[in-house]
Design a protein around this motif. Structure first.
Motif, short mmCIF file in Angstrom:
data_model
loop_
_atom_site.label_atom_id
_atom_site.label_comp_id
_atom_site.label_asym_id
_atom_site.label_seq_id
_atom_site.Cartn_x
_atom_site.Cartn_y
_atom_site.Cartn_z
N UNK A 160 1.03 -1.15 -0.02
CA UNK A 160 0.10 -0.13 -0.03
C UNK A 160 0.92 1.08 0.00
N UNK A 161 1.94 1.15 0.63
CA UNK A 161 2.95 2.38 0.54
C UNK A 161 3.59 2.53 -0.72
N UNK A 162 3.88 1.43 -1.20
CA UNK A 162 4.60 1.51 -2.61
C UNK A 162 3.52 1.98 -3.86
N UNK A 163 2.36 1.56 -3.35
CA UNK A 163 1.26 1.94 -4.35
C UNK A 163 1.04 3.41 -4.34
N UNK A 164 1.10 3.99 -3.06
CA UNK A 164 0.88 5.44 -2.77
C UNK A 164 2.05 6.40 -3.44
N UNK A 165 3.12 5.70 -3.17
CA UNK A 165 4.22 6.33 -3.53
C UNK A 165 4.50 6.45 -5.15
N UNK A 166 3.84 5.41 -5.88
CA UNK A 166 3.78 5.51 -7.36
C UNK A 166 3.24 6.52 -8.02
N UNK A 167 2.33 7.14 -7.41
CA UNK A 167 1.84 8.46 -7.77
C UNK A 167 2.63 9.96 -7.66
N UNK A 168 3.91 9.47 -7.15
CA UNK A 168 4.82 10.71 -6.60
C UNK A 168 4.23 11.81 -6.08
N UNK A 169 3.71 11.47 -4.82
CA UNK A 169 2.74 12.38 -3.79
C UNK A 169 3.74 13.27 -3.33
N UNK A 170 3.36 14.62 -3.01
CA UNK A 170 4.14 15.55 -2.39
C UNK A 170 4.35 15.30 -1.02
N UNK A 171 3.34 14.73 -0.45
CA UNK A 171 3.50 14.03 0.70
C UNK A 171 2.59 13.02 1.05
N UNK A 172 2.85 12.27 2.27
CA UNK A 172 2.11 10.93 2.43
C UNK A 172 1.56 11.26 3.61
N UNK A 173 0.33 10.61 3.72
CA UNK A 173 -0.63 10.50 4.86
C UNK A 173 -0.80 9.09 5.21
N UNK A 174 -0.57 8.80 6.60
CA UNK A 174 -0.79 7.44 7.06
C UNK A 174 -1.80 7.43 8.22
N UNK A 175 -2.68 6.64 8.05
CA UNK A 175 -3.88 6.65 9.02
C UNK A 175 -3.73 5.38 9.89
N UNK A 176 -3.06 5.53 11.12
CA UNK A 176 -2.89 4.30 11.88
C UNK A 176 -2.43 3.17 11.09
N UNK A 177 -1.36 3.12 10.24
CA UNK A 177 -0.69 2.22 9.37
C UNK A 177 -0.60 0.80 9.95
N UNK A 178 -0.38 0.67 11.29
CA UNK A 178 -0.11 -0.57 12.01
C UNK A 178 -1.04 -1.08 12.90
N UNK A 179 -1.98 -0.39 13.09
CA UNK A 179 -3.01 -0.86 14.34
C UNK A 179 -3.72 -2.08 13.81
N UNK A 180 -3.77 -2.52 12.69
CA UNK A 180 -4.71 -3.59 12.49
C UNK A 180 -3.55 -4.98 12.32
N UNK A 181 -2.37 -4.64 12.40
CA UNK A 181 -1.53 -5.69 12.19
C UNK A 181 -1.12 -6.64 13.24
N UNK A 182 -0.67 -7.63 13.13
CA UNK A 182 0.07 -8.67 14.42
C UNK A 182 1.08 -7.83 14.68
N UNK A 183 1.26 -8.01 16.22
CA UNK A 183 2.40 -7.13 16.68
C UNK A 183 3.91 -7.57 15.82
N UNK A 184 4.12 -8.81 15.46
CA UNK A 184 5.27 -8.88 14.78
C UNK A 184 5.67 -8.45 13.37
#
Ligand SMILES: Nc1ncnc2c1ncn2[C@@H]1O[C@H](COP(=O)(O)OP(=O)(O)OP(=O)(O)O)[C@@H](O)[C@H]1O
Length: 254
Positions: A160-184
Motif C-alpha cells: 500500500x505504501x509502494x502504491x501510494x508512492x507510485x503517484x509521486x505524491x508531495x506528501x504521505x498521509x498514514x492513518x494508523x498504518x500498523x494498528x490492524x497488524x499482528x504485533x510481529x
C-alpha cells in the motif's frame, strides 16, 4: 517562499449536526514528519481526510503546498474545485489507511500501476519500471505477480505504501498504518516509514506507536475533541507536556 507543505487555520468540519473539527490550526513543514496522537474520536482521521480532499472543509483555510484544498484562486476570487480537479488534487497526497485497501482482484503490480496509468495517464512501460523499483524498496520485489490475499498484513501494508508512492505524491498521509497488524509485523512497516522519513518525504502520521513518534517525528500534535491541544517537538509533547489533557492521555497509553 513558504516552506509549509500543509497549513491549517481554523479548519472546521461537521457531520450533520455534530462538529468534529472545531478549528484546527496546524503547520507541517516540507520534508518533516508530524505525528498526530490523541484519543479515539478526536478527529485525527477526519483531518487527514480533509488534507486529502476526501472530505470537504466547512470553514477555515487548509492548503497543501500553497494550494487551497477544495478551492482554486482566480483573479483574487475563490472557486470551488470541480470533481475532476478534486480528484487531481487528491494525488498530491498519498494515503495509507489502517486496513490495507488493496484491490483484491488485481495482482500487486496491477495495484501499483492502476492510479499512475489510469488516473495520471502516464505511460505504462515507464510506470512499470518505477513500480519495480518501489517494490524492491519495500522488500517485495519478487511479489509483483501475487494477489493481496497471498500476502501477510505487513506485506500488504508495504505494498500500500509502494502504491501510494507510485503517484509521486508531495506528501504521505498514514492513518494508523500498523494498528490492524499482528504485533510481529508492525516493525517491518515502521521500518519502511522510517526510511521514507530519512529520504525527506513529508509525512503526517496518525499513530498510537509513541516510540516511533518519539524517534522519527519532528513534531508531535496532540488532538482532543476536534482541536489541537498541544504541539511541539516529540521530547516536549511526549516527555514534558504542558496541558492536563495531554498528560492524562499519555498516562493512559504510556
Ligand atoms: N462520514 C462520517 N459521518 C458521520 N460521522 C463521522 C464520519 N466520519 C467520522 N465521523 C465521526 O467523527 C468522529 C471523529 O472521528 P475520527 O475518525 O476523525 O477520529 P479519530 O481521532 O481518528 O479516532 P480513531 O482513533 O478512533 O480513528 C467520530 O465520532 C466518528 O464517528
Amino acid at each position: 517562499m513558504s516552506t509549509a507543505m500543509v497549513e491549517a487555520q481554523g479548519v472546521r468540519k461537521s457531520f450533520g449536526p455534530v462538529e468534529i473539527l472545531k478549528g484546527i490550526d496546524l503547520r507541517v513543514e516540507k520534508g518533516s514528519v508530524t505525528c498526530l496522537i490523541g484519543p479515539s474520536g478526536s478527529g485525527k482521521t477526519t483531518f487527514l481526510r480533509c488534507i486529502n480532499h476526501l472530505e470537504k472543509v466547512d470553514a477555515g483555510r487548509l492548503s497543501v503546498d500553497g494550494s487551497l484544498v477544495g478551492y482554486a484562486e482566480r483573479n483574487g476570487k475563490l472557486y470551488e474545485l470541480k470533481e475532476d480537479q478534486t480528484a487531481q488534487a487528491r494525488l498530491d497526497a498519498g494515503m495509507v489507511f489502517q486496513r490495507f485497501n488493496l484491490f483484491p482482484h488485481m495482482t500487486v503490480m496491477e495495484n501499483i500501476l492502476e492510479a499512475p496509468v489510469r488516473v495520471q495517464k502516464r505511460p505504462r512501460a515507464e510506470v512499470l519500471k518505477e513500480a519495480q523499483v518501489l517494490l524492491d524498496r519495500v522488500g517485495l520485489g519478487h511479489r509483483g505477480d501475487s494477489y493481496p490475499q497471498e500476502l501477510s498484513g505487513g506485506q500488504q501494508q508495504r505494498i500500500a505504501i509502494a502504491r501510494a508512492l507510485a503517484m509521486k505524491p508531495k506528501l504521505m498521509l498514514f492513518d494508523e498504518p500498523t494498528s490492524a497488524l499482528d504485533p510481529e509485523l508492525v516493525g517491518e512497516v515502521l521500518d519502511v516509514m522510517k526510511d521514507l522519513a530519512e529520504e525527506g518525504m513529508t509525512m503526517v502520521v496518525v499513530t498510537h506507536e509513541l516510540a516511533f513518534a518519539r524517534q522519527v517525528s519532528d513534531q508531535v500534535v496532540f488532538m482532543d475533541q476536534g482541536v489541537v491541544v498541544e504541539s511541539g517537538p516529540p521530547e516536549q509533547v511526549l516527555g514534558s507536556p504542558v496541558h492536563e489533557r495531554t498528560k492524562s492521555f499519555l498516562s493512559k497509553v504510556l
